[in-house]
Write a protein that holds these residues in place. Structure first.
Motif, short mmCIF file in Angstrom:
data_model
loop_
_atom_site.label_atom_id
_atom_site.label_comp_id
_atom_site.label_asym_id
_atom_site.label_seq_id
_atom_site.Cartn_x
_atom_site.Cartn_y
_atom_site.Cartn_z
N VAL A 128 -36.95 98.87 42.06
CA VAL A 128 -37.78 97.77 41.56
C VAL A 128 -39.19 98.34 41.37
O VAL A 128 -39.71 99.01 42.26
CB VAL A 128 -37.84 96.58 42.54
N HIS A 129 -39.77 98.06 40.22
CA HIS A 129 -41.16 98.42 39.98
C HIS A 129 -41.97 97.14 39.92
O HIS A 129 -41.69 96.26 39.11
CB HIS A 129 -41.32 99.21 38.68
N ASN A 175 -48.62 88.90 44.02
CA ASN A 175 -47.73 89.97 44.45
C ASN A 175 -47.17 89.61 45.83
O ASN A 175 -47.92 89.55 46.79
CB ASN A 175 -48.49 91.29 44.50
N PRO A 176 -45.86 89.40 45.94
CA PRO A 176 -45.28 89.04 47.24
C PRO A 176 -45.24 90.21 48.21
O PRO A 176 -44.95 90.01 49.40
CB PRO A 176 -43.87 88.58 46.88
N LEU A 177 -45.54 91.41 47.73
CA LEU A 177 -45.49 92.60 48.59
C LEU A 177 -46.80 93.38 48.53
O LEU A 177 -46.80 94.62 48.64
CB LEU A 177 -44.31 93.48 48.17
N ALA A 178 -47.90 92.67 48.39
CA ALA A 178 -49.21 93.34 48.35
C ALA A 178 -49.40 94.19 49.60
O ALA A 178 -49.11 93.75 50.71
CB ALA A 178 -50.32 92.29 48.24
N THR A 209 -36.94 91.08 49.26
CA THR A 209 -37.96 90.26 48.60
C THR A 209 -38.17 90.72 47.16
O THR A 209 -38.22 89.90 46.24
CB THR A 209 -39.29 90.32 49.38
N ALA A 210 -38.29 92.02 46.97
CA ALA A 210 -38.50 92.56 45.62
C ALA A 210 -37.32 92.22 44.71
O ALA A 210 -37.52 91.74 43.59
CB ALA A 210 -38.70 94.07 45.69
N LEU A 211 -36.12 92.43 45.18
CA LEU A 211 -34.94 92.16 44.36
C LEU A 211 -34.79 90.68 44.03
O LEU A 211 -34.39 90.32 42.92
CB LEU A 211 -33.67 92.67 45.04
N ALA A 212 -35.11 89.81 45.00
CA ALA A 212 -34.98 88.37 44.78
C ALA A 212 -35.91 87.86 43.69
O ALA A 212 -35.61 86.87 43.03
CB ALA A 212 -35.23 87.61 46.09
#
Length: 174
Positions: A71-72, A110-113, A157-160
């Motif tokens: 995932v990018h 960004n959910p993964l900041a 989280t990234a994939l979802a």
């Protein structure tokens, strides 16, 4: 962070089922494929042998039923480097069986900041990728197994929230 005596190369050589990568930078131009990036910027066509070694490596895994995917996290407009990476790299690597997903944060938070780039193997081993401010790769740090669950949550989280690259590219690709 607790580190392992294994290297990123060891993890690639020994994974059994899946390898996942999270990419977070807009520019990796100081890290690899520097010459190819310059060819791209000059408007030249993609060389036939571009990324051939990596595509061969991918096939050696995917033909055995192993999954390699990433995932990018990115936002538009795309940097010149991302146009290169997605247009040349991703599309070429797909021929070796690698899967790509895009988490486009152009119009959402960004959910993964703050989460670093990493590779995760078989949901049990993690290698954090270290880069300087200019996107130059500085090396990786293989974490201890007790930290794998945290990075699996990042992966999930990234994939979802990501969409398949081919769908995203059809809408926004250049």
């Amino acid at each position: 962070m607790t580190t392992s005596s294994k290297t990123l190369g060891d993890l690639f050589d020994s994974f059994r089922h899946e390898a996942f990568r999270l990419e977070t930078l807009a520019d990796y131009s100081k890290s690899g494929n520097v010459d190819a990036y310059q060819v791209y910027l000059a408007g030249e066509p993609q060389p036939d042998d571009y990324n051939a070694g990596w595509v061969e490596e991918l096939r050696s895994h995917t033909e055995k039923g192993k999954r390699i995917y990433r995932v990018h996290i990115l936002s538009r407009p795309l940097s010149d480097y991302l146009c290169f990476e997605l247009g040349w790299g991703y599309r070429k690597n797909m021929t070796g069986g690698e899967e790509f997903f895009i988490l486009d944060i152009t119009e959402k938070p960004n959910p993964l900041a703050g989460v670093p780039d990493f590779w995760c193997f078989d949901s049990e081993s993690v290698a954090v990728m270290n880069y300087d401010e200019a996107g130059k790769y500085l090396g990786s740090e293989v974490l201890g197994p007790e930290q794998a669950a945290e990075f699996m949550r990042y992966r999930d989280t990234a994939l979802a929230q990501a969409e398949p690259f081919t769908e995203w590219w059809a809408k926004y690709g250049t």
